[in-house]
Design a protein around this motif. Structure first.
Motif, PDB file in Angstrom:
ATOM      1  N   TYR A  26      25.494 -18.670  33.428  1.00 43.19           N
ATOM      2  CA  TYR A  26      24.100 -18.334  33.661  1.00 43.19           C
ATOM      3  C   TYR A  26      23.296 -19.586  33.342  1.00 43.19           C
ATOM      4  CZ  TYR A  26      19.823 -15.808  34.115  1.00 43.19           C
ATOM      5  OH  TYR A  26      18.596 -15.410  34.556  1.00 43.19           O
ATOM      6  N   GLU A  55      24.624 -13.813  30.729  1.00 46.41           N
ATOM      7  CA  GLU A  55      25.762 -14.470  30.085  1.00 46.41           C
ATOM      8  C   GLU A  55      26.848 -13.479  29.685  1.00 46.41           C
ATOM      9  OE1 GLU A  55      22.597 -14.950  29.386  1.00 46.41           O
ATOM     10  OE2 GLU A  55      22.160 -17.109  29.467  1.00 46.41           O
ATOM     11  N   GLN A 115      11.776 -19.692  21.894  1.00 50.08           N
ATOM     12  CA  GLN A 115      12.657 -18.728  21.217  1.00 50.08           C
ATOM     13  C   GLN A 115      13.117 -19.138  19.828  1.00 50.08           C
ATOM     14  OE1 GLN A 115      14.628 -17.702  25.528  1.00 50.08           O
ATOM     15  NE2 GLN A 115      15.553 -16.711  23.810  1.00 50.08           N
ATOM     16  N   TYR A 371       1.835 -18.413  41.017  1.00 49.83           N
ATOM     17  CA  TYR A 371       1.310 -17.871  39.756  1.00 49.83           C
ATOM     18  C   TYR A 371      -0.174 -18.204  39.560  1.00 49.83           C
ATOM     19  CZ  TYR A 371       6.287 -17.215  38.531  1.00 49.83           C
ATOM     20  OH  TYR A 371       7.602 -16.851  38.523  1.00 49.83           O
ATOM     21  N   ILE A 392      10.281 -15.229  29.567  1.00 53.79           N
ATOM     22  CA  ILE A 392      10.872 -16.554  29.711  1.00 53.79           C
ATOM     23  C   ILE A 392      10.882 -16.977  31.184  1.00 53.79           C
ATOM     24  CG2 ILE A 392      12.995 -17.835  29.277  1.00 53.79           C
ATOM     25  CD1 ILE A 392      11.654 -16.886  26.731  1.00 53.79           C
ATOM     26  N   CYS A 394       9.141 -19.972  34.304  1.00 51.28           N
ATOM     27  CA  CYS A 394       7.921 -20.725  34.610  1.00 51.28           C
ATOM     28  C   CYS A 394       6.705 -19.907  34.201  1.00 51.28           C
ATOM     29  CB  CYS A 394       7.823 -21.028  36.100  1.00 51.28           C
ATOM     30  SG  CYS A 394       9.046 -22.205  36.682  1.00 51.28           S
ATOM     31  N   ASN A 395       6.885 -18.563  34.209  1.00 51.28           N
ATOM     32  CA  ASN A 395       5.755 -17.715  33.851  1.00 51.28           C
ATOM     33  C   ASN A 395       5.350 -17.864  32.386  1.00 51.28           C
ATOM     34  OD1 ASN A 395       7.338 -15.441  32.385  1.00 51.28           O
ATOM     35  ND2 ASN A 395       8.455 -15.777  34.287  1.00 51.28           N
ATOM     36  N   GLY A 438       9.537 -12.598  35.091  1.00 46.28           N
ATOM     37  CA  GLY A 438      10.040 -13.185  36.332  1.00 46.28           C
ATOM     38  C   GLY A 438      11.120 -12.321  36.967  1.00 46.28           C
ATOM     39  N   ASP A 439      11.411 -12.572  38.244  1.00 45.81           N
ATOM     40  CA  ASP A 439      12.430 -11.779  38.950  1.00 45.81           C
ATOM     41  C   ASP A 439      13.816 -12.011  38.345  1.00 45.81           C
ATOM     42  OD1 ASP A 439      12.014 -14.390  39.958  1.00 45.81           O
ATOM     43  OD2 ASP A 439      12.973 -13.944  41.874  1.00 45.81           O
ATOM     44  N   GLY A 440      14.127 -13.268  38.030  1.00 50.59           N
ATOM     45  CA  GLY A 440      15.438 -13.561  37.449  1.00 50.59           C
ATOM     46  C   GLY A 440      15.614 -12.826  36.128  1.00 50.59           C
ATOM     47  N   THR A 441      14.562 -12.833  35.332  1.00 48.63           N
ATOM     48  CA  THR A 441      14.600 -12.191  34.019  1.00 48.63           C
ATOM     49  C   THR A 441      14.729 -10.672  34.144  1.00 48.63           C
ATOM     50  OG1 THR A 441      13.343 -13.999  33.097  1.00 48.63           O
ATOM     51  CG2 THR A 441      13.332 -11.954  31.849  1.00 48.63           C
ATOM     52  N   ASN A 467       9.042 -14.769  42.425  1.00 42.25           N
ATOM     53  CA  ASN A 467       8.908 -15.990  43.234  1.00 42.25           C
ATOM     54  C   ASN A 467      10.195 -16.272  43.998  1.00 42.25           C
ATOM     55  OD1 ASN A 467      10.444 -16.730  41.084  1.00 42.25           O
ATOM     56  ND2 ASN A 467       9.255 -18.537  40.529  1.00 42.25           N
ATOM     57  N   ILE A 469      13.275 -16.584  43.233  1.00 42.81           N
ATOM     58  CA  ILE A 469      14.329 -17.465  42.706  1.00 42.81           C
ATOM     59  C   ILE A 469      14.203 -17.568  41.190  1.00 42.81           C
ATOM     60  CG2 ILE A 469      13.072 -19.680  42.757  1.00 42.81           C
ATOM     61  CD1 ILE A 469      15.839 -20.631  44.265  1.00 42.81           C
ATOM     62  N   ALA A 471      13.440 -19.998  38.854  1.00 42.12           N
ATOM     63  CA  ALA A 471      12.817 -21.295  39.134  1.00 42.12           C
ATOM     64  C   ALA A 471      12.923 -22.291  37.986  1.00 42.12           C
ATOM     65  CB  ALA A 471      11.355 -21.081  39.501  1.00 42.12           C
ATOM     66  N   MET A 472      12.534 -21.871  36.804  1.00 47.45           N
ATOM     67  CA  MET A 472      12.375 -22.777  35.674  1.00 47.45           C
ATOM     68  C   MET A 472      13.600 -23.662  35.419  1.00 47.45           C
ATOM     69  SD  MET A 472      10.672 -23.716  32.927  1.00 47.45           S
ATOM     70  CE  MET A 472       9.795 -22.898  31.632  1.00 47.45           C
TER      71      MET A 472
HETATM   72  C1  LIG Z   1      19.694 -15.863  27.292  1.00 45.53           C
HETATM   73  C2  LIG Z   1      19.030 -16.939  28.027  1.00 45.53           C
HETATM   74  N1  LIG Z   1      19.671 -17.509  29.072  1.00 45.53           N
HETATM   75  C3  LIG Z   1      19.083 -18.501  29.767  1.00 45.53           C
HETATM   76  C4  LIG Z   1      17.840 -18.942  29.436  1.00 45.53           C
HETATM   77  C5  LIG Z   1      17.239 -20.087  30.179  1.00 45.53           C
HETATM   78  N2  LIG Z   1      16.094 -19.735  30.992  1.00 45.53           N
HETATM   79  C6  LIG Z   1      14.876 -20.178  30.686  1.00 45.53           C
HETATM   80  S1  LIG Z   1      13.769 -19.818  31.844  1.00 45.53           S
HETATM   81  C7  LIG Z   1      14.884 -19.044  32.801  1.00 45.53           C
HETATM   82  C8  LIG Z   1      14.562 -18.596  34.183  1.00 45.53           C
HETATM   83  C9  LIG Z   1      13.879 -17.349  34.338  1.00 45.53           C
HETATM   84  O1  LIG Z   1      13.752 -17.137  35.706  1.00 45.53           O
HETATM   85  P1  LIG Z   1      12.721 -16.115  36.275  1.00 45.53           P
HETATM   86  O2  LIG Z   1      12.661 -14.922  35.418  1.00 45.53           O
HETATM   87  O3  LIG Z   1      13.012 -15.888  37.717  1.00 45.53           O
HETATM   88  O4  LIG Z   1      11.315 -16.840  36.091  1.00 45.53           O
HETATM   89  P2  LIG Z   1      10.681 -18.106  36.847  1.00 45.53           P
HETATM   90  O5  LIG Z   1      11.132 -19.333  36.175  1.00 45.53           O
HETATM   91  O6  LIG Z   1      11.096 -18.049  38.272  1.00 45.53           O
HETATM   92  O7  LIG Z   1       9.217 -17.894  36.650  1.00 45.53           O
HETATM   93  C10 LIG Z   1      16.123 -19.090  32.200  1.00 45.53           C
HETATM   94  C11 LIG Z   1      17.316 -18.562  32.816  1.00 45.53           C
HETATM   95  C12 LIG Z   1      17.209 -18.343  28.320  1.00 45.53           C
HETATM   96  N3  LIG Z   1      16.017 -18.730  27.905  1.00 45.53           N
HETATM   97  N4  LIG Z   1      17.832 -17.348  27.653  1.00 45.53           N
END
Ligand SMILES: Cc1ncc(C[n+]2csc(CCOP(=O)(O)OP(=O)(O)O)c2C)c(N)n1
Lengths: 557, 192
Positions: A26, A55, A115, A371, A392, A394-395, A438-441, A467, A469, A471-472
């Motif tokens: 991840y 993870e 964090q 955003y 967590i 870019c947001n 975020g979408d990934g989160t 967004n 993807i 992104a961050m």
């Molecule tokens: C447990 C864990 N894994 C990985 C990360 C690293 N991380 C920081 S920002 C982020 C991306 C989040 O993506 P998304 O929610 O799509 O938000 P975007 O950046 O697109 O706004 C990740 C994976 C983290 N902080 N914690």
């Protein structure tokens, strides 16, 4: 051959040389390039690679691969080990069938982390899994191979622990070219005796694990995994160092023109206590140089005591427990112990950072970022006293000026988990609570929190910043995109459908550039007695640019 | 190359090409057969933020980090970022700053930054309009970083041969940008 490699690239190289078959992970900083690189080269090298949803499932995927006879590598940043720990501990008990290396990249000084400034080496004690600590890219390559060797020999997963200054360090690295191999087809041979931790077997497994660790300790001693630069002589002073701090130590000694024996600890766990005892027994003083926690220092103090050795052990009394180390700090510690008079550049600098008073240049939203259409609108529409949960990605920038709208920021998905708790605790007519995610989160850790809020009847407003993807961390695919990490087409999971299945009654998907619609929806949803969810769907500007001109390189820095 | 390790600090704003410059220097030093270690900070988390890279070269290099006050050369791809890393300078440090500004909230006016740079204790301050020159002559300001590298090599501010940098460009820069990069390099190198 020899080539300039980044620490993370060297890990990929080492794994290829070891014949890795299966890579899951991840993304996060500073580990992301490992997964990114593997996904690029997987097919031509006969490797299966994926970005997993988080993870924990990444580790579990690799466990399945290992049990089916495939060599696996898992990659994650520091916080990833917290997420996967629930499966990590039983994995030590069952052990691996085919070898497995788990890369965990810490970030002392939090260059790319909110964090916490965690020292993930602590997981060695909790999980009883061997931990190797490379100092530079050459060792990243070498220790990845060594990790697979140890894993294969003892049927135990091995953690390769890096930090930002190791993962993102470059140097000429010596390696062997690998030939492409066909993708290996594994075979799952049933063996519940090994793979199932059902009691009473689990306690037997623990015993086996502890025995294994003793063997690994002996092996580390015999095969000299930890290195002693020279045997202590008349000086009666020695240094034990690990990770990138070892390199700062060498630099400090060079600068002070000192020739002092160093024990370089490469295998943090299980610690080769005999090697350490034999190193310190001729010494009167020893300095332990390690980043963040004083784990080694404590271990060495115990070893000294157990061996009836009477010597002074320095460490965190002279070196900081927070922030990454550097050469100056080691010089200061050495001069303190050796009573050296040094002219430290740090203290007689004509201009220091403080004097210059330069405003911080924090990360900000890119030009054209969707955003920009979200944060100001929510802030404007939300009633006085509204509470904002940040998440967590870019947001996270919502927490910085000019937006400054976070009331709490924890870990992935936590905005919603905490918002639920706040909403449950304050008066029903009290402040409105809004979570941004975020979408990934959402896919990573948001879904259980959403279910909890619905199930336990609170009513925060959740705004998903979709967004399209992750992104961050550098644009990695996620389950909402209809593409796998290897860029194959796959099912496109719709957040609105998941939310509906989780019991959310008020759901709206909209394009945030339609400000009026967005405003009206926020107003409407804030009055609901149940959880409500707005999905702001608009593609990341950088991703859009890249899709429109795929050949254009977007600078990675 | 002398026995002493040569220390370089490169600073700029995300997207300006700090990492490309670092990669070119690493590769060129490697081509010359010397040891090199560098440290960079990656990630979108750096987008729009300050980017700082350390490069150290010599016969044998240990730490990837330059100590405060120990840089031999500082290359700032942006004015404020150039000023920000002066803690790495001593009076003999050559400082090369691009006269180019990325505005920042609560930042200083350009004039004031230039004044502060010029008043600094370093004797070898070079403030160069690299981005502007590249924009005017090559219609591309992003190669300002390569222009600065050409300047540094031309003025002997960095112990690397011109040929090695050109070879590094060939090895590292994607073909379609190669010529532009070489032009930017030669433009500054020739101006010396
Ligand atoms: C447990 C864990 N894994 C990985 C990360 C690293 N991380 C920081 S920002 C982020 C991306 C989040 O993506 P998304 O929610 O799509 O938000 P975007 O950046 O697109 O706004 C990740 C994976 C983290 N902080 N914690």
């Amino acid at each position: 051959m020899k080539k300039i490699l980044l620490g993370n690239e060297a890990i990929v190289q080492g794994a290829l040389e070891a014949g890795v078959d299966f890579v899951s992970g991840y993304p996060g900083c500073p580990s992301a390039e490992i997964g990114d690189e593997f996904l690029k080269i997987a097919k031509e090298n006969g490797v299966y690679a994926e970005w997993s949803t988080n993870e924990k499932v990444a580790l579990e995927a690799a466990i399945g691969a290992s049990f089916s006879g495939l060599k696996s590598l898992v990659n994650m940043k520091s916080f990833g080990i917290n997420v996967c720990s629930d499966s990590l501990l039983p994995l030590a008990y069952t052990g691996t069938k085919a070898p497995m290396v788990i890369v965990v990249a810490d970030d002392p000084s939090c260059w790319s982390s909110a964090q916490s400034e965690q020292d993930s080496r602590g997981y060695a004690y909790l999980s009883h899994i061997p931990v190797l600590e490379p100092s530079d890219p050459q060792e990243c390559r070498d220790f990845t191979k060594l990790g697979f060797e140890i894993s294969e020999k003892f049927n135990i997963p091995v953690i390769l622990m890096t930090t930002t200054r190791v993962s993102h360090q470059k140097m000429p690295v010596e390696f062997n070219k690998t030939n492409s191999k066909p993708q290996k087809i594994g075979e799952f041979i049933k063996n519940p005796h090994q793979f199932s931790t059902m009691p009473p077997r689990v306690l037997e497994m623990k015993k086996e694990l502890l025995e294994k660790l003793e063997k690994i300790k002996a092996y580390a001693q015999i095969s000299k995994i930890n290195k002693i630069s020279k045997n202590p002589g008349s000086e009666k002073f020695g240094i034990a160092a690990s990770g990138v701090a070892y390199l700062h130590t060498l630099e400090a000694l060079k600068e002070l023109d000192l020739d002092i024996p160093i024990l370089k600890i490469n295998l943090f766990y299980p610690l080769a206590d005999k090697t350490i005892a034999s190193f310190i027994k001729k010494l009167k003083k020893v300095l332990v140089v390690e980043e963040l926690e004083g784990y080694l220092e404590k271990e060495i103090k115990i070893i000294a005591k157990d061996n009836g050795l009477n010597l002074q052990i320095f460490g965190k009394d002279l070196l900081p427990k927070t922030g990454e180390l550097n050469t100056e700090e080691v010089i200061l510690a050495l001069s303190e112990i050796l009573k050296l008079k040094i002219e430290n550049s740090k203290f007689n600098l004509p201009a220091s950072r403080q004097e210059l008073k330069i405003p911080r240049r924090t990360a900000r939203l890119c030009e054209g970022c969707p955003y920009w259409h979200i944060f100001p609108v929510i802030k404007r529409i939300a009633p006085e006293g509204a509470i904002f949960g940040g998440d967590i990605g870019c947001n996270m920038i919502a927490g910085l000026a000019p937006h400054s709208m976070h009331d709490y920021l924890f870990s992935m998905g936590a905005s919603l988990g905490i918002s639920h708790g706040v909403k449950k605790s304050v008066s029903p007519d009290g402040p409105k609570v809004i979570s941004l995610m975020g979408d990934g989160t959402f896919f990573h850790a948001g879904i259980p929190a959403l279910i909890n809020a619905v199930y336990n009847k609170s009513n925060p407003l959740v705004v998903i910043l979709d967004n399209r993807i992750t992104a961050m961390t550098g644009h990695q695919q996620n389950p909402g995109m209809g593409k796998t990490g290897m860029d194959e087409n796959t099912e496109e999971l719709k957040i609105e459908e998941i939310a509906k299945a989780c019991g959310v009654k008020h759901i709206k998907v909209l394009d945030p550039v339609n400000t009026k619609e967005f405003e009206d929806t926020i107003k409407e949803f804030l009055d609901k007695d149940e959880v409500s969810l707005i999905i702001c769907k608009r593609i990341c500007k950088l991703l859009e640019k890249r899709q429109n001109s795929p050949s254009q390189i977007i600078s990675p820095d | 190359m002398q026995d002493k390790t040569f220390n370089i600090i490169i600073s700029g704003v995300g997207g300006q090409g700090v990492i490309t410059m670092l990669s070119l220097i690493d590769e060129a030093v490697f081509i010359d057969g010397y040891d090199v270690k560098s440290s960079e900070l990656h990630g979108l988390s750096q987008r729009g933020g300050s980017v700082l890279a350390h490069v150290r070269l010599g016969k044998k290099v240990y730490s990837p980090l330059v100590q405060d006050g120990r840089a031999d050369l500082i290359i700032g791809l942006e004015l404020l970022e150039g000023l920000r890393v002066l803690n790495f300078a001593n009076k003999d440090t050559a400082v090369l700053v691009n006269k180019y500004i990325f505005p920042v909230l609560g930042g200083l006016p350009q004039k004031e930054i230039v004044k502060k740079l010029n008043e600094s204790f370093t004797k070898k301050m070079h403030i160069i309009e690299a981005s502007d020159i590249c924009k005017a002559k090559l219609q591309n300001e992003v190669v300002g970083a390569i222009y600065l590298l050409g300047y540094a090599v031309g003025k002997n501010l960095i112990p690397i041969k011109k040929e090695s940098i050109l070879k590094a460009i060939e090895n590292i820069v994607p073909e379609k940008y190669r010529e532009l990069n070489i032009k930017a390099f030669n433009l500054a190198y020739g101006d010396n």
